[in-house]
Design a protein around this motif. Structure first.
Motif, short mmCIF file in Angstrom:
data_model
loop_
_atom_site.label_atom_id
_atom_site.label_comp_id
_atom_site.label_asym_id
_atom_site.label_seq_id
_atom_site.Cartn_x
_atom_site.Cartn_y
_atom_site.Cartn_z
N LEU A 41 11.44 6.22 10.20
CA LEU A 41 12.34 6.42 9.09
C LEU A 41 12.43 5.20 8.18
O LEU A 41 13.09 5.23 7.16
N ALA A 42 11.81 4.11 8.57
CA ALA A 42 11.80 2.92 7.74
C ALA A 42 11.12 3.22 6.41
O ALA A 42 10.39 4.19 6.27
N GLN A 43 11.37 2.36 5.45
CA GLN A 43 10.76 2.55 4.13
C GLN A 43 9.24 2.51 4.25
O GLN A 43 8.69 1.72 5.01
N PRO A 44 8.55 3.38 3.52
CA PRO A 44 7.08 3.38 3.54
C PRO A 44 6.53 2.04 3.06
O PRO A 44 7.10 1.39 2.20
N PRO A 60 4.38 -0.14 0.90
CA PRO A 60 3.73 0.07 -0.40
C PRO A 60 2.25 -0.28 -0.41
O PRO A 60 1.51 0.21 -1.25
N VAL A 61 1.80 -1.09 0.54
CA VAL A 61 0.38 -1.43 0.61
C VAL A 61 -0.40 -0.28 1.23
O VAL A 61 -1.35 0.23 0.66
N THR A 62 0.02 0.17 2.42
CA THR A 62 -0.71 1.25 3.09
C THR A 62 -0.57 2.57 2.34
O THR A 62 -1.42 3.45 2.49
N ALA A 63 0.47 2.71 1.54
CA ALA A 63 0.63 3.93 0.74
C ALA A 63 -0.50 4.07 -0.27
O ALA A 63 -0.77 5.17 -0.75
N ARG A 64 -1.18 2.97 -0.57
CA ARG A 64 -2.25 2.99 -1.55
C ARG A 64 -3.65 2.96 -0.94
O ARG A 64 -4.63 3.18 -1.63
N TRP A 65 -3.76 2.67 0.35
CA TRP A 65 -5.09 2.63 0.98
C TRP A 65 -5.71 4.01 0.91
O TRP A 65 -5.11 4.99 1.31
N GLU A 66 -6.93 4.06 0.40
CA GLU A 66 -7.57 5.36 0.21
C GLU A 66 -8.99 5.42 0.74
O GLU A 66 -9.70 6.39 0.51
N TYR A 104 5.29 13.74 1.14
CA TYR A 104 4.86 12.35 1.21
C TYR A 104 5.00 11.64 -0.14
O TYR A 104 5.32 10.46 -0.20
N ARG A 105 4.75 12.36 -1.22
CA ARG A 105 4.85 11.76 -2.55
C ARG A 105 6.29 11.49 -2.94
O ARG A 105 6.59 10.51 -3.59
N ASN A 106 7.22 12.37 -2.54
CA ASN A 106 8.62 12.20 -2.93
C ASN A 106 9.24 10.92 -2.37
O ASN A 106 10.22 10.44 -2.91
N VAL A 107 8.70 10.40 -1.30
CA VAL A 107 9.25 9.19 -0.70
C VAL A 107 8.27 8.02 -0.78
O VAL A 107 8.42 7.02 -0.09
N ASP A 108 7.26 8.15 -1.62
CA ASP A 108 6.25 7.12 -1.82
C ASP A 108 5.52 6.72 -0.54
O ASP A 108 5.08 5.59 -0.38
N VAL A 140 2.76 8.23 0.22
CA VAL A 140 1.39 8.34 -0.26
C VAL A 140 1.41 8.16 -1.77
O VAL A 140 2.08 8.91 -2.48
N ALA A 141 0.68 7.17 -2.25
CA ALA A 141 0.57 6.92 -3.69
C ALA A 141 -0.35 7.98 -4.32
O ALA A 141 -1.13 8.64 -3.62
N PRO A 142 -0.27 8.16 -5.64
CA PRO A 142 -1.09 9.18 -6.30
C PRO A 142 -2.59 9.04 -6.04
O PRO A 142 -3.28 10.05 -5.80
N ASN A 143 -3.11 7.83 -6.06
CA ASN A 143 -4.55 7.64 -5.82
C ASN A 143 -4.92 8.02 -4.39
O ASN A 143 -5.98 8.58 -4.14
N LYS A 144 -4.03 7.76 -3.44
CA LYS A 144 -4.29 8.13 -2.06
C LYS A 144 -4.23 9.64 -1.89
O LYS A 144 -5.02 10.22 -1.16
N ALA A 145 -3.30 10.28 -2.59
CA ALA A 145 -3.20 11.74 -2.54
C ALA A 145 -4.49 12.38 -3.03
O ALA A 145 -5.01 13.32 -2.41
#
Length: 180
Positions: free
Chosen positions: A5-8, A10-16, A117-121, A123-128
């Motif tokens: 439940l911790a905040q996502p 921001p680095v791994t949210a962008r790994w693609e 996943y997108r609503n809580v950041d 997964v970033a758009p590029n990763k999606a």
């Protein structure tokens, strides 16, 4: 489970990269994160509605959310067992085929719930986009192992009824079976 439940990050949210997206740890973490978010949401809804509707009324009011939570939990268990089975598979070739199907399952499920996943950041758009592109690619790659996967279950042709699974003159045989 509370650690999910911790905040996502921001680095791994962008790994693609493909290695990251096909990493069982990423896939299982994503499934667990989704389940934990749903659990938190259901708990808040139940608490809110039980004040005015009572526990039974609150349960009924939240039934759709509870079913979504149950489905998410089951999918997480399935993925964990699938990952374990792939890891324990003794045959290198079979393991590669199972890993392909496992990755496809995980990425397809993540893509189907990409809004969560997108609503809580998470997964970033590029990763999606990368998840969607890789899931499509893996879908295409499954055709290379589809026959071996079906054959592993030793299903007779008359049971599968799919032209791709039939041995000889598949389309003609299929059309006869269905009455054309």
């Amino acid at each position: 489970m509370s650690s999910y439940l911790a905040q996502p990050n921001p680095v791994t949210a962008r790994w693609e990269g493909e290695d990251h997206l096909r990493d069982p740890k990423f896939q299982l973490d994503a499934f667990r994160y989704r389940t934990s978010r749903l659990l938190q949401s259901v708990a808040m809804r139940l608490k809110k509605h039980s004040k005015t509707l009572g526990t039974f009324g609150a349960w009924n009011r939240c039934l759709n959310h509870l079913l979504t939570l149950a489905e998410s939990h089951i999918e997480t268990v399935i993925l964990a067992k699938f990952i374990e089975a792939v890891r324990k598979c003794p045959d290198q070739s079979a393991r590669a085929g199972l890993k392909l199907v496992c990755d496809l399952y995980a990425l397809d499920r993540i893509w189907k719930d990409i809004g969560t996943y997108r609503n809580v950041d998470y997964v970033a758009p590029n990763k999606a986009k990368a998840i969607h592109k890789l899931a499509e690619y893996l879908s295409f790659q499954v055709k290379n192992v589809a026959k071996e996967l079906v054959d592993a279950f030793e299903l007779p042709d008359h049971v599968t009824r799919a032209p791709i699974a039939m041995q000889d003159d598949a389309y003609a045989q299929y059309t006869q079976v269905v009455g054309f």
